[in-house]
Enzyme design. Structure first.
Site, PDB file in Angstrom:
ATOM      1  N   HIS A   3       1.322   2.307   3.010  1.00 12.02           N
ATOM      2  CA  HIS A   3       0.379   1.735   2.045  1.00 12.02           C
ATOM      3  C   HIS A   3       0.656   0.250   1.804  1.00 12.02           C
ATOM      4  O   HIS A   3       0.739  -0.179   0.649  1.00 12.02           O
ATOM      5  CB  HIS A   3       0.479   2.485   0.705  1.00 12.02           C
ATOM      6  CG  HIS A   3      -0.023   3.891   0.737  1.00 12.02           C
ATOM      7  ND1 HIS A   3       0.121   4.770  -0.318  1.00 12.02           N
ATOM      8  CD2 HIS A   3      -0.699   4.578   1.697  1.00 12.02           C
ATOM      9  CE1 HIS A   3      -0.427   5.931  -0.012  1.00 12.02           C
ATOM     10  NE2 HIS A   3      -0.922   5.849   1.210  1.00 12.02           N
TER      11      HIS A   3
HETATM   12  C1  FAD Z   1      -0.483   6.665   9.486  1.00  8.84           C
HETATM   13  C2  FAD Z   1      -1.206   6.309   8.194  1.00  8.84           C
HETATM   14  C3  FAD Z   1      -1.572   7.319   7.324  1.00  8.84           C
HETATM   15  C4  FAD Z   1      -2.228   7.008   6.135  1.00  8.84           C
HETATM   16  N1  FAD Z   1      -2.611   8.022   5.304  1.00  8.84           N
HETATM   17  C5  FAD Z   1      -3.278   7.742   4.172  1.00  8.84           C
HETATM   18  C6  FAD Z   1      -3.743   8.785   3.328  1.00  8.84           C
HETATM   19  O1  FAD Z   1      -3.561   9.968   3.612  1.00  8.84           O
HETATM   20  N2  FAD Z   1      -4.398   8.446   2.193  1.00  8.84           N
HETATM   21  C7  FAD Z   1      -4.602   7.150   1.834  1.00  8.84           C
HETATM   22  O2  FAD Z   1      -5.187   6.896   0.781  1.00  8.84           O
HETATM   23  N3  FAD Z   1      -4.168   6.139   2.620  1.00  8.84           N
HETATM   24  C8  FAD Z   1      -3.532   6.405   3.779  1.00  8.84           C
HETATM   25  N4  FAD Z   1      -3.106   5.387   4.586  1.00  8.84           N
HETATM   26  C9  FAD Z   1      -3.339   4.004   4.133  1.00  8.84           C
HETATM   27  C10 FAD Z   1      -4.759   3.549   4.423  1.00  8.84           C
HETATM   28  O3  FAD Z   1      -5.105   3.875   5.755  1.00  8.84           O
HETATM   29  C11 FAD Z   1      -4.817   2.029   4.209  1.00  8.84           C
HETATM   30  O4  FAD Z   1      -4.491   1.734   2.869  1.00  8.84           O
HETATM   31  C12 FAD Z   1      -6.193   1.463   4.513  1.00  8.84           C
HETATM   32  O5  FAD Z   1      -6.609   1.790   5.818  1.00  8.84           O
HETATM   33  C13 FAD Z   1      -6.143  -0.046   4.370  1.00  8.84           C
HETATM   34  O6  FAD Z   1      -7.378  -0.569   4.796  1.00  8.84           O
HETATM   35  P1  FAD Z   1      -7.496  -2.056   5.289  1.00  8.84           P
HETATM   36  O7  FAD Z   1      -8.937  -2.283   5.559  1.00  8.84           O
HETATM   37  O8  FAD Z   1      -6.787  -2.953   4.349  1.00  8.84           O
HETATM   38  O9  FAD Z   1      -6.668  -2.143   6.647  1.00  8.84           O
HETATM   39  P2  FAD Z   1      -6.814  -1.309   7.992  1.00  8.84           P
HETATM   40  O10 FAD Z   1      -7.381   0.041   7.745  1.00  8.84           O
HETATM   41  O11 FAD Z   1      -5.488  -1.432   8.668  1.00  8.84           O
HETATM   42  O12 FAD Z   1      -7.914  -2.114   8.815  1.00  8.84           O
HETATM   43  C14 FAD Z   1      -7.641  -3.341   9.436  1.00  8.84           C
HETATM   44  C15 FAD Z   1      -8.383  -3.369  10.753  1.00  8.84           C
HETATM   45  O13 FAD Z   1      -8.375  -4.688  11.270  1.00  8.84           O
HETATM   46  C16 FAD Z   1      -8.085  -4.642  12.650  1.00  8.84           C
HETATM   47  N5  FAD Z   1      -7.475  -5.929  12.991  1.00  8.84           N
HETATM   48  C17 FAD Z   1      -6.325  -6.457  12.529  1.00  8.84           C
HETATM   49  N6  FAD Z   1      -6.127  -7.688  13.032  1.00  8.84           N
HETATM   50  C18 FAD Z   1      -7.182  -7.948  13.826  1.00  8.84           C
HETATM   51  C19 FAD Z   1      -7.550  -9.062  14.635  1.00  8.84           C
HETATM   52  N7  FAD Z   1      -6.786 -10.150  14.702  1.00  8.84           N
HETATM   53  N8  FAD Z   1      -8.696  -8.982  15.340  1.00  8.84           N
HETATM   54  C20 FAD Z   1      -9.488  -7.879  15.273  1.00  8.84           C
HETATM   55  N9  FAD Z   1      -9.196  -6.800  14.517  1.00  8.84           N
HETATM   56  C21 FAD Z   1      -8.052  -6.837  13.807  1.00  8.84           C
HETATM   57  C22 FAD Z   1      -7.145  -3.460  12.802  1.00  8.84           C
HETATM   58  O14 FAD Z   1      -7.155  -2.980  14.132  1.00  8.84           O
HETATM   59  C23 FAD Z   1      -7.755  -2.471  11.814  1.00  8.84           C
HETATM   60  O15 FAD Z   1      -8.764  -1.714  12.425  1.00  8.84           O
HETATM   61  C24 FAD Z   1      -2.484   5.658   5.795  1.00  8.84           C
HETATM   62  C25 FAD Z   1      -2.118   4.643   6.685  1.00  8.84           C
HETATM   63  C26 FAD Z   1      -1.505   4.970   7.880  1.00  8.84           C
HETATM   64  C27 FAD Z   1      -1.135   3.851   8.844  1.00  8.84           C
END
Ligand code: FAD
Length: 348
Positions: free
Chosen positions: A285
């Site tokens: 997280h």
């Molecule tokens: C294994 C795992 C299990 C989890 N389980 C849970 C759960 O059960 N419940 C829960 O509430 N939360 C869970 N989480 C946490 C939750 O997934 C994250 O809090 C949430 O996805 C965050 O969203 P975000 O948009 O900030 O980042 P992300 O979901 O990480 O999205 C960022 C995206 O940007 C892309 N990216 C990054 N840099 C670049 C670049 N330079 N160019 C192009 N694309 C790029 C990445 O590939 C990714 O697709 C889990 C996380 C993981 C890793």
């Protein structure tokens, strides 16, 4: 409160934002999705971001210009990385890597927070747990009807508690899993078990993301600084002690077998702390590395626009000033929903 957790699930499967939000819109003429594509830098004109440069399929470098603004949503690790690669970040750090400083924002990459879990594991005296759910019968049930034990989210039940009555909000979240859960589920053990983990909701420790190199394809440094603060350790210690107490409840009498972890020999405070430091694991997280606010370490304002930059918002978990008191996925979706409203309002 205590109860079963709500999940993002449809037809027995985790329902991601890609399937829930993007897939239904794939045919829109005003949407282009580029896969196998990594953005390598933001493009500047004066103090405005006017597009992005990216590499596709590990080969060709391309550029896209935007009509209005760039929405950066690379997550708590990669959003600050891309800002720093593009000259937005702590001036001294960027200069040391030879990156021209365009906006000196010392908070970029700082304030990294995460949720840590420390737990207990007991033998289950009845053959009920999910440890042996991975069998052909359950597989067929899942395949044909999208039902059965294989639809479990593992941490099926839990609760939120205050470790001290004077706290305004809970500081521990319990996760109950009807199986042997250790090392992110990678460690397996013959038999039937159940696990109860305590999650540190409000860590005092702060980590950071920094650049290892000005090359965009080089992974950044991730320094989580887990348990740097003694208060964090103390809170998890209370969590492990409370987990043990909870499992002594009479409701567990017909299921409770031997304590496997921490184990009957681990009773003294310092031994439990050692156990926590050895086995604690992230819930994945990470948040906080482009925090919203108005202080000198803030990266975005309340409209998620990057301070000192035109045409650039950050919309992801990195903007949380402090980590939320629960799992971060739904909270991040809400950040994105709010951002959508803000963006639409700007366009009207
Ligand atoms: C294994 C795992 C299990 C989890 N389980 C849970 C759960 O059960 N419940 C829960 O509430 N939360 C869970 N989480 C946490 C939750 O997934 C994250 O809090 C949430 O996805 C965050 O969203 P975000 O948009 O900030 O980042 P992300 O979901 O990480 O999205 C960022 C995206 O940007 C892309 N990216 C990054 N840099 C670049 C670049 N330079 N160019 C192009 N694309 C790029 C990445 O590939 C990714 O697709 C889990 C996380 C993981 C890793």
């Amino acid at each position: 409160g205590v109860g079963f957790y709500q999940v993002n699930q449809k037809n027995g499967q985790r329902h991601s934002t890609a399937t829930a939000y993007l897939k239904p819109c794939c045919d829109r003429l005003n949407l282009t999705i580029c896969t196998s594509t990594q953005v390598t830098s933001l493009l500047w004109e004066g103090n405005r971001i006017v597009g992005v440069e990216y590499i596709q399929d590990g080969g060709l470098t391309n550029r896209i210009k935007v009509a209005r603004e760039v929405i950066l949503c690379g997550g708590a690790i990669n959003s600050p990385q891309l800002l720093m690669l593009s000259g937005i970040g702590p001036a001294e750090h960027l200069k040391a890597l030879g990156i021209p400083v365009i906006v000196d924002l010392p908070g970029v990459g700082q304030n990294l927070q995460d949720h840590l879990l420390a737990g207990v594991i007991y033998e289950c005296t009845q053959p009920l747990s999910l440890d042996k759910a991975n069998n052909i019968g359950n597989f067929l049930k899942y395949l044909l009807f999208k039902q059965g034990p294989l639809t479990s989210n593992i941490a099926e039940a839990g609760g939120f508690v205050k470790t001290r009555p004077d706290l305004a909000t809970p500081d521990l979240q319990f996760l109950f899993a009807p199986l042997y859960f250790q090392n992110h589920g990678f460690n397996r053990r013959e038999g039937f078990y159940f696990s109860l983990g305590a999650t540190l909701l409000h860590p005092q420790s702060r980590g950071y993301i920094s650049l290892r190199s000005p090359q965009p394809l080089v992974q950044p440094v991730i320094e989580p600084n887990y348990l740097a603060s003694e208060a964090d350790c103390e809170c998890l210690l209370t969590g492990v002690e409370m987990s043990r107490q909870l499992i002594q409840a009479s409701a567990f009498n017909q299921f409770r077998g031997k304590e496997i972890f921490p184990g009957s020999g681990v009773e003294k405070k310092e031994d439990i702390v050692d156990y926590i430091r050895d086995t604690v694991e992230t819930l994945y997280h990470p948040v906080g590395t482009c925090k919203m606010g108005n202080d000198s370490m803030a990266v975005v304002n309340s409209r998620l626009q990057v301070h000192g930059v035109q045409g650039l918002r950050v919309v992801d978990a990195s903007i949380m000033p402090t980590i939320v008191s629960g799992n971060t996925n739904a909270a991040t979706i809400m950040i994105a929903e709010k951002a959508a409203d803000l963006i639409v309002a700007t366009c009207q």
